[in-house]
Design a protein around this motif. Structure first.
Motif, short mmCIF file in Angstrom:
data_model
loop_
_atom_site.label_atom_id
_atom_site.label_comp_id
_atom_site.label_asym_id
_atom_site.label_seq_id
_atom_site.Cartn_x
_atom_site.Cartn_y
_atom_site.Cartn_z
N ILE A 42 22.45 25.01 13.55
CA ILE A 42 23.15 24.52 12.36
C ILE A 42 24.57 24.21 12.81
O ILE A 42 25.28 25.08 13.30
N ILE A 43 24.96 22.94 12.63
CA ILE A 43 26.20 22.43 13.20
C ILE A 43 27.10 21.86 12.11
O ILE A 43 26.64 21.13 11.23
N ASP A 44 28.40 22.17 12.19
CA ASP A 44 29.41 21.57 11.33
C ASP A 44 30.09 20.47 12.13
O ASP A 44 30.90 20.75 13.02
N ASP A 45 29.76 19.21 11.84
CA ASP A 45 30.29 18.09 12.62
C ASP A 45 31.75 17.81 12.32
O ASP A 45 32.46 17.25 13.15
N SER A 46 32.23 18.18 11.12
CA SER A 46 33.63 17.91 10.81
C SER A 46 34.55 18.76 11.67
O SER A 46 35.63 18.33 12.06
N LYS A 47 34.14 19.98 12.01
CA LYS A 47 34.92 20.85 12.88
C LYS A 47 34.44 20.79 14.33
O LYS A 47 35.12 21.22 15.24
N GLY A 48 33.23 20.28 14.53
CA GLY A 48 32.68 20.17 15.88
C GLY A 48 32.22 21.49 16.46
O GLY A 48 32.35 21.72 17.65
N ILE A 49 31.67 22.37 15.60
CA ILE A 49 31.24 23.67 16.08
C ILE A 49 29.80 23.96 15.65
O ILE A 49 29.33 23.45 14.64
N THR A 50 29.14 24.78 16.43
CA THR A 50 27.80 25.26 16.10
C THR A 50 27.96 26.55 15.31
O THR A 50 28.56 27.52 15.80
N LEU A 51 27.43 26.59 14.10
CA LEU A 51 27.55 27.76 13.24
C LEU A 51 26.49 28.80 13.57
O LEU A 51 26.79 29.99 13.67
N LEU A 52 25.24 28.37 13.71
CA LEU A 52 24.11 29.27 13.96
C LEU A 52 23.16 28.61 14.94
O LEU A 52 23.09 27.39 15.02
N SER A 53 22.39 29.44 15.62
CA SER A 53 21.34 28.89 16.47
C SER A 53 20.20 29.89 16.56
O SER A 53 20.39 31.09 16.38
N ALA A 54 19.02 29.35 16.82
CA ALA A 54 17.83 30.18 17.02
C ALA A 54 16.91 29.44 17.98
O ALA A 54 16.88 28.21 18.00
N SER A 55 16.18 30.21 18.77
CA SER A 55 15.24 29.59 19.70
C SER A 55 14.16 30.59 20.06
O SER A 55 14.23 31.76 19.70
N THR A 56 13.18 30.12 20.80
CA THR A 56 12.08 30.98 21.23
C THR A 56 12.35 31.60 22.60
O THR A 56 11.47 32.25 23.16
N LEU A 57 13.56 31.43 23.12
CA LEU A 57 13.87 31.91 24.47
C LEU A 57 13.63 33.41 24.64
O LEU A 57 13.01 33.84 25.60
#
Length: 116
Positions: A42-57
């Motif tokens: 989940i990314i906020d493009d106005s600030k250019g940051i990733t808010l959350l992430s999830a993966s199967t790693l």
């Protein structure tokens, strides 16, 4: 000129990204799938940051690149989004066709309560 599968996906993703922008009120939900894993951010493009992430790693599931794994990632990212008080997002399918794993991920995220 014939493009490779990866080049075609990049071209589709570029077209999609010209129309989709994540803001602070409605961030962008991006998906990426590899041969071995499934990722979501989940990314906020106005600030250019990733808010959350999830993966199967680091998930303890056997096959990390099938439809069931995509649904597990969707449940995890929705749970993280609820704790961060994010309820509405813009879905970015990453240049992939809305079929298979991407469709399963989107439907599982909607079912878990994310609005897009």
């Amino acid at each position: 000129m014939k493009y490779s599968k990866q080049e075609s996906r990049k071209r589709r993703h570029f077209r999609v990204r010209n129309k989709i922008v994540g803001t602070s009120t409605r961030p962008r939900l991006n998906v990426f799938k590899s041969n071995t894993n499934f990722y979501a951010q989940i990314i906020d493009d106005s600030k250019g940051i990733t808010l959350l992430s999830a993966s199967t790693l680091k998930m303890p599931i056997k096959n990390k690149s099938n439809i069931a794994a995509a649904e597990v990632v969707a449940a995890e990212i929705v749970a993280k989004a609820k704790t961060a008080k994010i309820s509405e997002v813009v879905f970015d399918r990453g240049g992939y066709l809305y079929h298979g794993k991407v469709k399963a991920f989107a439907e599982a995220a909607r079912k878990a309560g994310l609005v897009f």
